[in-house]
Structure formats: C-alpha cells, structure tokens
Motif scaffolding. Sequence first.
Motif, short mmCIF file in Angstrom:
data_model
loop_
_atom_site.label_atom_id
_atom_site.label_comp_id
_atom_site.label_asym_id
_atom_site.label_seq_id
_atom_site.Cartn_x
_atom_site.Cartn_y
_atom_site.Cartn_z
N ALA A 1 4.33 0.39 -6.70
CA ALA A 1 4.37 0.92 -5.33
C ALA A 1 5.80 1.14 -4.85
O ALA A 1 6.01 1.33 -3.66
CB ALA A 1 3.61 0.02 -4.36
N LEU B 1 -5.34 -4.65 -2.66
CA LEU B 1 -4.52 -3.86 -3.57
C LEU B 1 -3.69 -4.78 -4.46
O LEU B 1 -2.91 -5.60 -3.97
CB LEU B 1 -3.60 -2.92 -2.78
N VAL C 1 -10.30 8.30 -0.33
CA VAL C 1 -9.25 7.46 0.25
C VAL C 1 -9.62 7.15 1.70
O VAL C 1 -9.99 8.07 2.46
CB VAL C 1 -7.88 8.16 0.19
N GLN D 1 -6.25 -2.62 6.70
CA GLN D 1 -6.96 -1.79 5.74
C GLN D 1 -6.56 -2.15 4.31
O GLN D 1 -7.40 -2.24 3.41
CB GLN D 1 -6.66 -0.30 6.00
N ALA D 2 -5.26 -2.39 4.09
CA ALA D 2 -4.78 -2.77 2.76
C ALA D 2 -5.34 -4.11 2.33
O ALA D 2 -5.67 -4.33 1.16
CB ALA D 2 -3.25 -2.79 2.74
N PRO E 1 0.83 -1.21 0.00
CA PRO E 1 0.00 0.00 0.00
C PRO E 1 0.86 1.26 0.00
O PRO E 1 1.97 1.27 0.53
CB PRO E 1 -0.80 -0.12 1.30
N MET F 1 -8.79 -3.78 1.10
CA MET F 1 -8.85 -3.09 -0.19
C MET F 1 -8.38 -3.99 -1.34
O MET F 1 -8.61 -3.66 -2.50
CB MET F 1 -8.00 -1.82 -0.15
N THR G 1 -2.56 8.30 -3.23
CA THR G 1 -2.33 7.36 -2.16
C THR G 1 -3.45 6.34 -2.05
O THR G 1 -4.54 6.53 -2.58
CB THR G 1 -2.17 8.11 -0.82
N ASP G 2 -3.18 5.25 -1.33
CA ASP G 2 -4.20 4.24 -1.06
C ASP G 2 -4.86 4.47 0.29
O ASP G 2 -6.06 4.28 0.44
CB ASP G 2 -3.57 2.84 -1.07
N ILE G 3 -4.06 4.88 1.28
CA ILE G 3 -4.56 5.07 2.65
C ILE G 3 -3.96 6.36 3.19
O ILE G 3 -2.80 6.68 2.91
CB ILE G 3 -4.15 3.90 3.56
N LYS H 1 2.82 3.10 -10.70
CA LYS H 1 1.45 2.66 -10.48
C LYS H 1 1.27 1.20 -10.87
O LYS H 1 0.71 0.41 -10.12
CB LYS H 1 0.48 3.51 -11.33
#
Length: 637
Positions: A353, A287, A221, A281-282, A121, A285, A192-194, A317
């Motif tokens: 990432a 990811l 986000v 959290q990741a 993430p 999601m 960002t992701d988080i 990305k």
Amino acid sequence: MRGAEAAVGLKAPDRGSFVKKVKKSQPPVEAPYVPPRIQKPTKSLDKTIDIFEGMTLVELAKRTGKLVPTLQNILVNVGEKVDSEFDSLSIDVVELIAMEAGVNVRRQHSNEGAEIHPRPPVVTVMGHVDHGKTSLLDALRQTSVAAREAGGITQHLGAFVVAMPSGASITFLDTPGHAAFSAMRARGAAVTDIVVLVVAADDGVMPQTLEAISHAKAANVPIVVAINKCDKPAADPERVKFQLASEGLLLEDMGGDVQVVYVSALKKTGLDDLEEALLLQAEMMELKARVDGTAQAYVVEARLDRGRGPLTTAIVKAGTLVCGQIVVVGSQWGKIRAIRDISGKSMDKAKPAMPVEIEGLKGLPMAGDDIVVVESEERARMLSEGRKKKFEKDRLQRISEGREEAPEEQSEEAPKRVELPIIVKADVQGTVQAVTDALKSLNSPQVFVNVVHVGVGPISQSDLDLAQACGACIVGFNVKSPPSSVSLDAARAGIKIFLHRVIYHLLEDVGNLIVDKAPGTPETHVAGEAEVLSIFELKGRKKGNAKIAGCRVLDGYVSKTSTLRLLRSGELLFEGSCTSLKRETQDVETVRKGSECGVIISDWNDLRVGDVIQCLEQVVRKPKFISSESGAVRIEC
C-alpha cells in the motif's frame, strides 16, 4: 482320463475356451465380484524442476522438455486460459501444469507461511469535473495541488499518502474528473480498496458521477460518499442524496450501508468525519497483506525524465519491492536503481500500500501493468522480447482493423471519408492513452481520425519527419514547446502543431481541424417560395405559346439559376429550370421576399393561380464541433 493324461505328461484341454463356447449359448448371468486393481501412474514423476511466480509457458516448456502446444492443452483442460505463451502465470497454475505433464516441482521464492499484517487502505477519489476532488485532498494533506492544475482540472492519476491525526495512514489516488480520462478512472477503481465519491452539494449528480459509480460497482469496491461544497448558499445535500439513491446507492440515512459525509474543502470542515468513515470501512474489510517475500505491484503512472530516464509510479500489492531487483513491467524490463517515496526521499524497499517512484526500467510501461520480479536479466530480457512481439502484432492488427473501418461505412451516396493522421505526444504514459482515446472519439462519417504514432516526452525532429512523411499534424499535451529549429521546419513544411495543457482546449482545436477538413454532405434545401397570382401568355414563339407566371415572393428568394419546383395543393407536379425571371420589365438574377416578378418555367405551361413555386439551392453541410467546459465534446454531422 484326466488323471491318465496327467500321468503321461499330456496337456489338459483348455477349459476357458469351453466355457466361452458354453456362454454363447446360455443367457447372461451376473459377473462374479472381482477386486479392483490398483492403477499404476502412467506418468513418471522422476524429474524435478524449479518453478516460481510469474513463469511463462515458454519457460515451463524449456524446463519440462514439453512442447508449448502440449502445455497449452493442459492449461485448457484444467480450466485456465492465457492470451499468449509469454503471459505470466501464478505459481499455483505453474505447479498444476507441471504435475499434469508428469514433472515434480520445487517452488522457489515461495511465500507460503509468510506473516500477514494489516495494511493501509488504498482510496480512490472520483467524481465529476470541478466538484472539488483535488481540493478535498489538498485540505487533507495541507497542499495546493489544485492551484497548480491547468484549468483547475486534474490531468493525471497521482498517488499520495496522507497521515491522519489518529496516527493511521491512507493511500489516496486522485483521478481526473474530465470525461476524456474515463480509462484512467476505470484503472483507479480496479486497484483500489475504497472509492470516495465526491459530489458537489450545489450541482448534484452529473455524467462523470454516474460513470464513477459504474466503475466502482464493476470493480466491486465499496463507496463512501463525500458531499462537498456544503458551505455554499445553493447547497442542497438532501437533493443529492435522493439523486444518488435513484442511481442504486443504498445510503445509510435511507437504511443502506453506504456512508455519507458532509464536507467543505474550502472551509476544511467535515474532514475528521471523512477520516473516521474511511478507517471504519477499512476496519470492516480487514485489509491485510504479507510483508515478506517477492513483491507484487502495479503501475499507477509512468513518465520520462530527461536526466533520470523512465520513471514509474507504482503501488505495492503484497510483499516488499527492493532496490536492485530485476523486474519485468508489461513489455519493459530493467534493474531497479532507485526507489523514492512521494516526497522524493530515497529508500531501500517499499512495503504494501506504499506508493513509490522507481527508476531503472529500459522504457516506459503502460499504466496498469503488473510488476513481476524475476531472478535474472536473461529471463527478464526473454520475457520482455516475447511480450513486445505480441504487443506489436496486436497493434498492427488494431491499425489494420482501424483502416478497414472507414470503407465499411461508405455508401454510394455518401462522400468519401477523409483520413486525418495525428501524432500524439504527452508527458506521461497514462495521459497518452487518454488523449488518444479522446481523439478517436471525434471520428465522424466524413473524417476518420488515425493516430499513427504515440510517445512520451517533448516533440522532436523525428516526430516532425514522421509527420511530414504521412501528412500528419502533431498534438502535444503537457509537453514543452519544441526547439525553435523544429518549429521553423514545421512552419516551412506546413505541419500543424497543437500544444495544450487542458484537454477540452486540445479537443476543440482538433475538432475544428476535422470540421475544416471534412468534405461535407451535399444537400438540397428550399431557398424561397413564390405564389402564382396571375397567368400571362407570351405569343410568337416557334414552339407554341409560353406562359408567364406573375408571382409574389412569400419567403426567401427566387433565383434565375436555381432549380424550380411547382406545387399544387401541396402536391409536386414538376421540377425544372427557370427560362426567364423579370422584375417589372427588367431581366434580373434574384427577386427577394415581398417583391413581385414574372417567371417562365422551362418545358412547363400548365400553370394555375394559387400554385406555389419553390426555389431550390444545393448546399454543402459541414459537420459542427460542439464542446463545453464540462468536458462534453462531439462532432455533429
């Protein structure tokens, strides 16, 4: 008859014409069923072209043989929109336009079928100034970045990879907390992701805290709240939670889905809980990103190194960024000569990432620009030149609009607005943008701040020549002192150079310069008041008898050269000049509070006991520059 006609080879009459004549005189009947006719394509798809990710309308027009306006119309019809014919298009949009234009396509560098793998993430740390964002990252990665920051404030947006004890890795973006860098925080939230929202337990929700929440919500986000400084005696985490809840954050403790972690960057407590919350959290999601294929990446920061030239910090990305590839970044292009990780170690490729520093661009891109991989230098040069022309056109338009801003705010009563030209130099591109936005926010009704030039790198002789030509001052942020020859020439020419490493110190200097240069607003104020105690007549004058008002000064002072205003029961009766002002028997210029005097008002004799005489003074009110260590700056007029 018909048979006879047929026998002799005569043509039968046209039955269709007869039917038409009959139909005109008969009511309409339901038409018989006619099978639908298969329509043939009006466009021949006999031509095949190669397309790829990031093509522009100009390139597509060249390959299809169509005009750019024709392709633009197709683009509008399919519901897409671009600002310029030099903007990059996705390969799906390119294929759709080509097919509508009657051309077959063959995808190059297609990533269809590429394997998708989990990726780390990308976490952005946000919050108010001095709430401990960088110190928290220091605790996670066992470094001391905060100690090296000027004024204890992060001035750049940096990317770092933290290897967790669990074996997982997290990419962190550390955004500045000062109000002047709101644009940089906005960029951080967009990529960002988080978001980790850091709030000091002893300070609570502050202006930049609210701003960070807005950026995260706008980027859609998820947020993880880290309540820092829980070890302090004045810490009150419960108060912070209620403040966040009042701002619309639904915390887990209150039945929501926003995780809350209690940490202390100083004591290094709660770090495991923060790691677990981020990884959880990741995981929710899911990811993932493709590793193979052409890279898609964006610029985090850019700076100019004297030995290596333009250096760009980027995060991939998707796909893989490979050393030696030709890339277009905003209006810049180049061939990647080297890729380095955050520790400075050279590497051949960068995966999703992963924050890296790339070397080889011809110039400095803007933070937030996309990195597009192209197949040739010719295409990279063409795309770069097209974008430069568009950016220059937009820049000139903005400058023109900026210069037209001042007259629109003018009025006949207001003083003329003064222009303050400024040249901005900084160490990295993102900081240039943030400092420029902050300086423009200092505009006042009296002074218009006009940033005539911006650049990255130290202050040079060319900057001095430009400043001398347009009468500008030079602002340097996080740059080295100019050479002694440049400093001496600046002193001789009277050009002011401001060098700072802390943003609010820089704004304070420029704000004070604005105050000094502002013409000010003329105002009339009451300098003093006197009460009429008795009336005396002065006889022997040719134009009649003048009356002397025996007065006591109640407040301020009464001056002989000032304008006097006569009030009776609060109502204004007369305004004029002072003919005579005496203290006892002596002519005086000023009588102050508590003293008695005799006053003769020019062209006014209707005086009564109890009247009030006001002394009026003309003053020029200058704007005030107000700043605070929390980053709040403004020009108060």
